[in-house]
Design an enzyme around this catalytic site. Structure first.
Site, PDB file in Angstrom:
ATOM      1  CG  ASP A 161      54.502 111.283  46.566  1.00 23.44           C
ATOM      2  OD1 ASP A 161      53.329 111.370  46.980  1.00 23.44           O
ATOM      3  OD2 ASP A 161      54.825 111.505  45.387  1.00 23.44           O
ATOM      4  CG  ASP A 215      61.516  95.936  52.587  1.00 25.13           C
ATOM      5  OD1 ASP A 215      62.024  96.487  53.567  1.00 25.13           O
ATOM      6  OD2 ASP A 215      62.136  95.136  51.858  1.00 25.13           O
ATOM      7  CE1 TYR A 259      59.424 111.609  44.681  1.00 24.14           C
ATOM      8  CE2 TYR A 259      57.885 113.190  43.768  1.00 24.14           C
ATOM      9  CZ  TYR A 259      58.150 111.960  44.329  1.00 24.14           C
ATOM     10  OH  TYR A 259      57.131 111.068  44.525  1.00 24.14           O
TER      11      TYR A 259
END
Ligand code: NAI
Length: 340
Positions: free
Chosen positions: A230, A206, A125
């Site tokens: 997020d 994962d 970001y």
């Protein structure tokens, strides 16, 4: 005591749900005086020249507390996220998203109680993207030692303060050995030096996602860098009924912005059917934050009353469409107010 807070209604469903939250707070007698400011597309529509007007930033700096609706960010082009800019400008480095099962909302699990702590200022970001040559682009993932240390300390401090038992770091340090590698090394160091009473674990993200949807009850506080935080916030929202029921706070040393995890929901904007609960829950977090800052027990009691009212509304079957009910935004708002 009366408190001043900044209200940024935002875009899409933002104004609808922000109005609902303010009505509920007012009906509960919360002593908040709102300073209304704009951000996002709404700012341009109101005649501002900037998506993030300086006056909005200055008002939040001055009053230190804000309730914010979502701001739209165009996909695949156009302007950069106003939300990201706001968090960076005010250095609101720690996002806290509590995700808990609600009695009246039936989901696969009954007892989810997770808090996502997300680093809010860097990672992918940072927004540093380049087209090196035609057909080749890079997006830079930024991680600094200082930011990794402070978000780790923030997460453990939060865990101690809220009597949480465990912090789980989700990462991909097997692939991003430098950036995610530093993130987990910092978390480990902070844990070992200062917070050994809190259980600590590291999971590759994962496999962690698989475990999370199989049995969320094994998790407590989740600590992640920006992008993972997020994505995982929405995944966790799915465990408890969706985006309509998950609040959030963006916290820094000098200011705090409270906002729902959800976005501006353009698909339902203007239809009067958005769920105002997530922003109302965020407003309750805001009241608790103010009450702690000012040692105001009466304000904490007001926050509890609002929470009890929406909990009871849900148990008694008052729900908006996203939760399988049929109430409009206004009808749900009145259902909460009538139970205060
Ligand atoms: P979104 O969260 O706006 O919507 C996803 C789905 O959830 C939609 O079907 C929507 O109708 C539903 N939904 C969301 N909130 C709801 C509510 N309160 N009540 C009932 N249904 C609700 O995510 P999406 O569509 O990916 O993003 C839309 C815009 O919002 C984008 O421009 C995005 O950048 C922005 N956004 C802004 C955020 C913020 O301001 N903090 C956070 C996330 C997205």
């Amino acid at each position: 005591m009366k408190y001043t807070a900044v209200l940024v209604p935002g875009d899409g469903i933002g104004p609808e749900v922000a109005t609902a939250a303010c009505e509920i707070l007012a009906a509960a007698g919360a002593p908040i005086e709102w300073i209304q400011c704009t951000a996002g597309v709404a700012a341009l529509e109101a005649g501002e020249k900037q998506l993030l007007p300086l006056a909005t930033i200055e008002a939040i700096r001055k009053h230190r507390v804000a309730l914010k609706g979502p701001c739209t960010t165009p996909v695949g082009g156009g302007f950069s996220s106003v939300n990201v800019a706001m968090r960076k400008t005010l250095d609101l480095y720690g996002a806290v998203r509590p995700v808990r099962s609600l009695n009246g909302v039936k989901t696969r699990f009954d007892d989810v109680d997770i808090v996502v702590v997300r680093e809010n200022t860097e990672g992918l970001y940072a927004g540093i993207e380049n087209e090196i040559t035609k057909g080749v682009v890079t997006s830079l993932k930024v991680a600094t030692h200082a930011a990794c240390m402070r978000i780790a300390d923030f997460a453990f401090r939060y865990a101690v303060h809220r009597k949480r038992k465990k912090v789980s770091v989700f990462h991909k340090a097997n692939i991003m050995k430098l950036s995610d590698g530093m993130f987990i090394r910092c978390a480990r160091e902070v844990h070992d030096e200062k917070y050994q009473a809190i259980e600590y674990e590291e999971l590759i993200i994962d496999a962690a996602c698989m475990r999370l949807v199989q049995d969320p009850t094994r998790f407590d506080v989740l600590l992640m860098e920006n992008l993972y935080g997020d994505v995982l916030s929405d995944l966790c929202a799915g465990l408890v009924g969706g985006l309509g029921v998950v609040p959030g706070a963006n916290l820094g040393e000098n200011a705090a912005i409270f906002e729902a995890v959800h976005g501006s929901a353009p698909d339902i904007a203007g239809k009067g059917i958005a769920n105002p609960l997530a922003i109302t829950m965020s407003a309750v977090m805001m009241l608790n934050y103010i009450s702690e800052t000012h040692s105001d027990t009466a304000l904490a009691a007001t926050a509890s009353r609002i929470r009890a009212a929406y909990d009871r509304a849900l148990v008694e079957g008052c729900k908006t469409r996203d939760l399988g009910g049929s109430l409009s935004t206004k009808e749900f708002t009145h259902a909460v107010i009538s139970r205060l």
